[in-house]
Write a protein that holds these residues in place. Structure first.
Motif, short mmCIF file in Angstrom:
data_model
loop_
_atom_site.label_atom_id
_atom_site.label_comp_id
_atom_site.label_asym_id
_atom_site.label_seq_id
_atom_site.Cartn_x
_atom_site.Cartn_y
_atom_site.Cartn_z
N ASN A 8 0.77 -1.72 -0.27
CA ASN A 8 -0.02 0.11 0.03
C ASN A 8 0.45 0.87 0.07
N TYR A 18 -3.45 4.07 -2.31
CA TYR A 18 -3.88 2.45 -2.95
C TYR A 18 -3.24 1.75 -2.41
N GLU A 19 -4.17 0.09 -2.24
CA GLU A 19 -3.70 -0.60 -1.81
C GLU A 19 -4.30 -2.03 -2.50
N SER A 20 -3.19 -3.07 -2.27
CA SER A 20 -3.47 -4.18 -3.16
C SER A 20 -3.01 -5.42 -1.89
N THR A 54 -6.18 -5.11 -6.11
CA THR A 54 -5.57 -3.11 -5.90
C THR A 54 -7.08 -2.17 -6.07
#
Ligand SMILES: [Zn+2]
Ligand SMILES: [Zn+2]
Length: 131
Positions: A8, A18-20, A54
């Motif tokens: 992230n 963002y964050e995966s 994501t």
């Protein structure tokens, strides 16, 4: 390898986040001239995650470049602070390609290869094991 289990990050001003939830399928250095111009430096450091894993919040702006292959690369940046955050490419439509320095913890990055090294600048040192 990764000490965090989430990938992230955010742009310099925080407007884009963002964050995966998955590990990258590829982590690499790109020394092509387009990445040099986009980053203002000798190379881009990038990691690839799937779109499905994501979440991105905030409105990025994109500009498109046509690669020699005919594929379109869309470079996403924050319209507030100008940070390059993420790229998309028509050759891998299910993936997102993030700029490593946007990560909360960029130290989890572990690149396995360097590409387009034929365009590298003499002052841009890359670990020779990646070439
Ligand atoms: Zn920003
Ligand atoms: Zn590149």
């Amino acid at each position: 390898m990764g000490k965090a289990n989430k990938w992230n990050g955010h742009c310099a001003c925080g407007a884009i986040q963002y964050e995966s939830t998955e590990e990258p399928s590829l982590s690499f250095i790109c020394q092509c001239r387009q990445c040099q111009r986009a980053t203002g430096s000798g190379h881009a450091a990038l990691f690839v995650v799937s779109k499905n894993s994501t979440t991105v919040t905030g409105e990025m702006k994109f500009y498109d470049q046509k690669a020699d292959s005919g594929n379109i690369v869309s470079r996403g940046f924050c319209p507030e602070c100008g940070s390059p955050v993420m790229n998309k490419t028509t050759s891998y439509p299910d993936n997102l390609i993030f700029n490593v320095a946007t990560l909360e913890d960029p130290d989890i990055f572990d690149p396995t290869t360097a590409v387009f090294s034929e365009f590298s600048q003499s002052w841009d040192y890359i670990n020779p094991k990646l070439r």
